[in-house]
Write an enzyme that holds these catalytic residues in place. Structure first.
Site, PDB file in Angstrom:
ATOM      1  CE  LYS A  13      -2.115  -1.145   3.616  1.00  0.00           C
ATOM      2  NZ  LYS A  13      -2.873  -1.097   4.875  1.00  0.00           N
ATOM      3  NE  ARG A  88      -6.334  -1.215   9.331  1.00  0.00           N
ATOM      4  CZ  ARG A  88      -5.148  -0.714   9.653  1.00  0.00           C
ATOM      5  NH1 ARG A  88      -4.927  -0.330  10.879  1.00  0.00           N
ATOM      6  NH2 ARG A  88      -4.196  -0.609   8.754  1.00  0.00           N
ATOM      7  NE  ARG A 127       6.400  -1.732   6.353  1.00  0.00           N
ATOM      8  CZ  ARG A 127       5.086  -1.624   6.466  1.00  0.00           C
ATOM      9  NH1 ARG A 127       4.338  -1.432   5.395  1.00  0.00           N
ATOM     10  NH2 ARG A 127       4.515  -1.720   7.633  1.00  0.00           N
ATOM     11  NE  ARG A 159       6.119   1.342   9.906  1.00  0.00           N
ATOM     12  CZ  ARG A 159       5.043   1.372   9.157  1.00  0.00           C
ATOM     13  NH1 ARG A 159       4.856   2.320   8.277  1.00  0.00           N
ATOM     14  NH2 ARG A 159       4.137   0.449   9.283  1.00  0.00           N
ATOM     15  NE  ARG A 170       1.442  -3.765  12.050  1.00  0.00           N
ATOM     16  CZ  ARG A 170       2.338  -3.374  11.146  1.00  0.00           C
ATOM     17  NH1 ARG A 170       3.564  -3.807  11.190  1.00  0.00           N
ATOM     18  NH2 ARG A 170       1.977  -2.549  10.188  1.00  0.00           N
TER      19      ARG A 170
END
Ligand SMILES: [Zn+2]
Length: 226
Positions: A13, A88, A127, A159, A170
């Site tokens: 995304k 969400r 990432r 992150r 998650r």
């Protein structure tokens, strides 16, 4: 036009959303970045969400709705926007539905990027995000021009919520919470695309999904101006 971008963490995304934003010339509302901004600023809201995110959880409906209402009330959102990270929950989807009706905007177009779980774990461990321009790079799939540095020159950061144990939590939560939201929009508004192909191919398919809606928006615009 309202475009909602869905997909598990690591589905691409962050790569697709700036491209869609540039192509359609509408603002991108990335709720994850907005939340991280609150955390960095150490606001009261920020300290609360920091705790939730560190354990792989999600921020509550009322806080998310407040965040979205505040952002979409700005003038650049009057004719539409692209959202990454919201709604969400079904309660948030209903809130957005009331909001967009009040503003006279058409029903959202939902783009859902599907990616297999083992591929997501690899992608997420590589990432790195820029704290300055928010661009997301990946040392495996989308490396920056210079190692460790964003193309804008700022050092890239790993992150906190990309650690493997947090990622699994998650993904689990993502599936549990998002599937009912996708069901809420139904097959008429929701387009599920294969997110495992090259980013250029994924973007091409996103364009072909959105193109007919663009034609409709232009046609309506022309009728109004005639
Ligand atoms: Zn940057």
């Amino acid at each position: 036009m309202i475009v909602l971008l869905f997909g598990p963490p690591g589905c691409g995304k962050g790569t697709q959303s700036p491209r869609i934003q540039d192509w359609l010339n509408i603002p991108l509302i990335a709720t994850g970045d907005m939340l991280r901004q609150e955390i960095r600023a150490r606001t009261r809201l920020g300290r609360g969400i920091d705790e939730v995110l560190a354990t792989g959880g999600y921020v509550g409906d009322s806080q998310m709705n407040r965040l979205l209402l505040r952002r979409t009330s700005q003038p650049d959102c009057s004719s539409g926007y692209l959202i990454d990270g919201y709604p969400r929950t079904v309660a948030q989807a209903i809130f957005l539905e009331r909001l967009r009706e009040k503003r006279g905007l058409p029903s959202p177009i939902v783009i859902h990027l599907r990616v297999a779980e083992d591929m997501l774990l690899t992608r997420l461990s590589g990432r790195r995000q820029c704290a300055e321009c928010k661009r997301v790079h990946n040392i495996y799939t989308n490396p920056p021009r210079r190692e460790g540095l964003c193309d804008c020159g700022v050092p890239l950061e790993e992150r906190n919520d990309d650690r493997p144990e947090v990622v699994r939590a998650r993904l689990q939560l993502y599936a549990e919470q998002t599937n009912p939201v996708l069901d809420y929009y139904g097959s008429r508004h929701c387009h599920t695309l294969d997110g495992m192909r090259h980013p250029d191919d994924v973007f091409g398919e996103i364009q072909s999904v959105l193109e007919p809606h663009l034609v409709r928006v232009r046609a309506r615009h022309n009728r109004v101006n005639r």
